[in-house]
Design a protein around this motif. Sequence first.
Motif, PDB file in Angstrom:
ATOM      1  N   ILE A   1     -30.926 -14.472  20.997  1.00 30.57           N
ATOM      2  CA  ILE A   1     -30.242 -13.697  21.185  1.00 30.57           C
ATOM      3  C   ILE A   1     -29.564 -13.804  23.269  1.00 30.57           C
ATOM      4  O   ILE A   1     -28.192 -13.449  23.101  1.00 30.57           O
ATOM      5  CB  ILE A   1     -30.769 -12.117  20.985  1.00 30.57           C
ATOM      6  CG1 ILE A   1     -29.556 -11.410  20.696  1.00 30.57           C
ATOM      7  CG2 ILE A   1     -31.572 -12.036  22.447  1.00 30.57           C
ATOM      8  CD1 ILE A   1     -29.781 -10.350  20.824  1.00 30.57           C
ATOM      9  N   PHE A   2     -30.211 -14.883  23.004  1.00 31.25           N
ATOM     10  CA  PHE A   2     -29.454 -14.304  24.927  1.00 31.25           C
ATOM     11  C   PHE A   2     -28.792 -16.358  25.077  1.00 31.25           C
ATOM     12  O   PHE A   2     -28.107 -15.471  25.752  1.00 31.25           O
ATOM     13  CB  PHE A   2     -31.032 -14.938  25.918  1.00 31.25           C
ATOM     14  CG  PHE A   2     -31.830 -13.952  26.142  1.00 31.25           C
ATOM     15  CD1 PHE A   2     -31.766 -12.416  27.171  1.00 31.25           C
ATOM     16  CD2 PHE A   2     -33.147 -13.474  25.558  1.00 31.25           C
ATOM     17  CE1 PHE A   2     -32.537 -11.754  27.423  1.00 31.25           C
ATOM     18  CE2 PHE A   2     -33.773 -13.006  25.627  1.00 31.25           C
ATOM     19  CZ  PHE A   2     -33.973 -11.700  26.819  1.00 31.25           C
ATOM     20  N   GLN A   3     -29.175 -16.839  24.154  1.00 31.59           N
ATOM     21  CA  GLN A   3     -27.715 -18.110  24.181  1.00 31.59           C
ATOM     22  C   GLN A   3     -26.698 -17.265  22.902  1.00 31.59           C
ATOM     23  O   GLN A   3     -26.055 -17.729  23.046  1.00 31.59           O
ATOM     24  CB  GLN A   3     -28.733 -19.326  22.835  1.00 31.59           C
ATOM     25  CG  GLN A   3     -28.228 -20.753  23.288  1.00 31.59           C
ATOM     26  CD  GLN A   3     -28.764 -21.610  22.390  1.00 31.59           C
ATOM     27  OE1 GLN A   3     -29.971 -21.334  21.957  1.00 31.59           O
ATOM     28  NE2 GLN A   3     -27.758 -22.306  22.523  1.00 31.59           N
ATOM     29  N   ALA A   4     -27.531 -16.490  22.160  1.00 31.92           N
ATOM     30  CA  ALA A   4     -26.465 -16.104  21.785  1.00 31.92           C
ATOM     31  C   ALA A   4     -25.375 -14.987  22.358  1.00 31.92           C
ATOM     32  O   ALA A   4     -24.191 -15.208  21.823  1.00 31.92           O
ATOM     33  CB  ALA A   4     -26.569 -15.361  20.478  1.00 31.92           C
ATOM     34  N   LYS A  64     -17.555 -20.522  13.457  1.00 35.40           N
ATOM     35  CA  LYS A  64     -19.026 -21.552  13.746  1.00 35.40           C
ATOM     36  C   LYS A  64     -19.778 -20.517  14.357  1.00 35.40           C
ATOM     37  O   LYS A  64     -20.937 -20.495  14.797  1.00 35.40           O
ATOM     38  CB  LYS A  64     -18.199 -22.270  15.056  1.00 35.40           C
ATOM     39  CG  LYS A  64     -19.289 -23.833  14.495  1.00 35.40           C
ATOM     40  CD  LYS A  64     -18.661 -24.770  15.096  1.00 35.40           C
ATOM     41  CE  LYS A  64     -19.140 -26.033  15.560  1.00 35.40           C
ATOM     42  NZ  LYS A  64     -18.023 -27.086  15.843  1.00 35.40           N
ATOM     43  N   HIS A  65     -19.352 -19.192  15.626  1.00 35.81           N
ATOM     44  CA  HIS A  65     -19.410 -18.240  16.051  1.00 35.81           C
ATOM     45  C   HIS A  65     -20.136 -17.412  15.709  1.00 35.81           C
ATOM     46  O   HIS A  65     -21.784 -17.142  15.860  1.00 35.81           O
ATOM     47  CB  HIS A  65     -18.633 -17.626  17.354  1.00 35.81           C
ATOM     48  CG  HIS A  65     -18.433 -18.337  18.221  1.00 35.81           C
ATOM     49  ND1 HIS A  65     -18.975 -18.843  18.870  1.00 35.81           N
ATOM     50  CD2 HIS A  65     -17.151 -18.485  18.756  1.00 35.81           C
ATOM     51  CE1 HIS A  65     -18.443 -19.740  19.996  1.00 35.81           C
ATOM     52  NE2 HIS A  65     -17.431 -19.663  19.856  1.00 35.81           N
ATOM     53  N   LEU A  66     -19.971 -17.074  14.227  1.00 34.98           N
ATOM     54  CA  LEU A  66     -20.450 -15.891  13.088  1.00 34.98           C
ATOM     55  C   LEU A  66     -21.872 -17.064  13.390  1.00 34.98           C
ATOM     56  O   LEU A  66     -22.795 -16.141  12.552  1.00 34.98           O
ATOM     57  CB  LEU A  66     -18.869 -15.287  12.506  1.00 34.98           C
ATOM     58  CG  LEU A  66     -18.471 -14.960  12.406  1.00 34.98           C
ATOM     59  CD1 LEU A  66     -17.317 -14.385  11.194  1.00 34.98           C
ATOM     60  CD2 LEU A  66     -18.912 -13.416  13.409  1.00 34.98           C
ATOM     61  N   ARG A  67     -21.648 -17.752  13.071  1.00 32.69           N
ATOM     62  CA  ARG A  67     -23.149 -18.764  12.042  1.00 32.69           C
ATOM     63  C   ARG A  67     -24.301 -18.615  13.249  1.00 32.69           C
ATOM     64  O   ARG A  67     -25.112 -18.585  12.650  1.00 32.69           O
ATOM     65  CB  ARG A  67     -22.751 -20.496  11.498  1.00 32.69           C
ATOM     66  CG  ARG A  67     -23.510 -21.211  10.668  1.00 32.69           C
ATOM     67  CD  ARG A  67     -22.395 -22.384  10.214  1.00 32.69           C
ATOM     68  NE  ARG A  67     -23.677 -22.659  10.195  1.00 32.69           N
ATOM     69  CZ  ARG A  67     -23.968 -24.647  11.575  1.00 32.69           C
ATOM     70  NH1 ARG A  67     -23.857 -24.416  12.457  1.00 32.69           N
ATOM     71  NH2 ARG A  67     -25.203 -24.900  10.892  1.00 32.69           N
ATOM     72  N   ILE A  68     -23.448 -18.820  14.363  1.00 32.49           N
ATOM     73  CA  ILE A  68     -25.007 -19.171  15.312  1.00 32.49           C
ATOM     74  C   ILE A  68     -25.539 -17.835  15.667  1.00 32.49           C
ATOM     75  O   ILE A  68     -26.122 -17.258  15.439  1.00 32.49           O
ATOM     76  CB  ILE A  68     -24.105 -19.487  16.711  1.00 32.49           C
ATOM     77  CG1 ILE A  68     -23.402 -20.931  16.528  1.00 32.49           C
ATOM     78  CG2 ILE A  68     -24.864 -19.398  17.989  1.00 32.49           C
ATOM     79  CD1 ILE A  68     -22.701 -21.650  17.840  1.00 32.49           C
ATOM     80  N   LEU A  69     -24.399 -16.506  15.851  1.00 36.25           N
ATOM     81  CA  LEU A  69     -24.816 -14.976  15.333  1.00 36.25           C
ATOM     82  C   LEU A  69     -25.952 -14.846  14.438  1.00 36.25           C
ATOM     83  O   LEU A  69     -26.831 -14.111  14.183  1.00 36.25           O
ATOM     84  CB  LEU A  69     -23.741 -14.229  15.363  1.00 36.25           C
ATOM     85  CG  LEU A  69     -23.270 -14.652  16.765  1.00 36.25           C
ATOM     86  CD1 LEU A  69     -21.704 -13.222  16.554  1.00 36.25           C
ATOM     87  CD2 LEU A  69     -23.458 -13.655  17.888  1.00 36.25           C
ATOM     88  N   SER A  70     -25.052 -15.500  13.211  1.00 35.50           N
ATOM     89  CA  SER A  70     -26.835 -15.147  11.444  1.00 35.50           C
ATOM     90  C   SER A  70     -27.641 -15.890  11.940  1.00 35.50           C
ATOM     91  O   SER A  70     -28.413 -15.331  11.224  1.00 35.50           O
ATOM     92  CB  SER A  70     -25.636 -15.625  10.458  1.00 35.50           C
ATOM     93  OG  SER A  70     -24.618 -14.805  10.411  1.00 35.50           O
TER      94      SER A  70
END
Lengths: 106, 106
Positions: free
Chosen positions: B5-8, B44-50
């Motif tokens: 989550i910190f990277q997110a 792409k951002h949503l994928r990372i957050l997922s």
Amino acid sequence: MRRDIFQAIADPTRRAILVLIAVQAMTPNGIAEHFDITRQSISKHLRILSECDLLAQKQEGREIFYELKIEKMKEIDIWLDQFRKIIEERFQNLDQLLFTLKNKKK
Amino acid sequence: MRRDIFQAIADPTRRAILVLIAVQAMTPNGIAEHFDITRQSISKHLRILSECDLLAQKQEGREIFYELKIEKMKEIDIWLDQFRKIIEERFQNLDQLLFTLKNKKK
DNA sequence: TATTTGTGAAGCCGATCGGTTGCGCATGTA
DNA sequence: TACATGCGCAACCGATCGGCTTCACAAATA
């Protein structure tokens, strides 16, 4: 290179360093003993943390002691506030709903 | 690729997305309207957050609504606790010191 | 004075980031 | 059926990351 506290805490090593020097001021060598990376890498992390204005440093002879400006952590806390606020609002709405349902029942 | 989550939350665009979808579920296109980047970048951002398990999604026809699992923000809060604890300890010690000084004075 | 110690800075390198464009595909609509 | 729309995925690309090694320099020490 624009840095902010969220980027600072993104790296796990940096987070661990922050915790270490939150308690007491430490030298780069002292910090490096806690990790499996070179002293120079630690220095690089300290530089990044400094650029985010998270550190206080004090020179003693040839040693430099770094310490976390712990109050800077509040910035993260403040960012989290928006989510707390949303949660709180939902709770209020839920409360309202329950109250309405209860009255209908009567 | 290990994500947390910190990277997110390290990326400012991602932080803004989180705030948007904390309030209500939104589609990638809907989110993209708020930014100057392509819909694909948003995806792409949503994928990372997922990947950080921060999102709940619901398909409606050809649209996909994403929403923040707002309770996941607690993880950050928990990390901050260590610093709060240190601050609290210092406050206690200060209090103790002031008490001692006051007694000496008498 | 010569040497050791503590440090920061610079350069290198493979990996990752965050954007892009160009697909393919399923779902609605004319 | 043909077309438009919403979406994810893959490939590309320059910039940055987070290690490393090497070096320069000041301070402590022999």
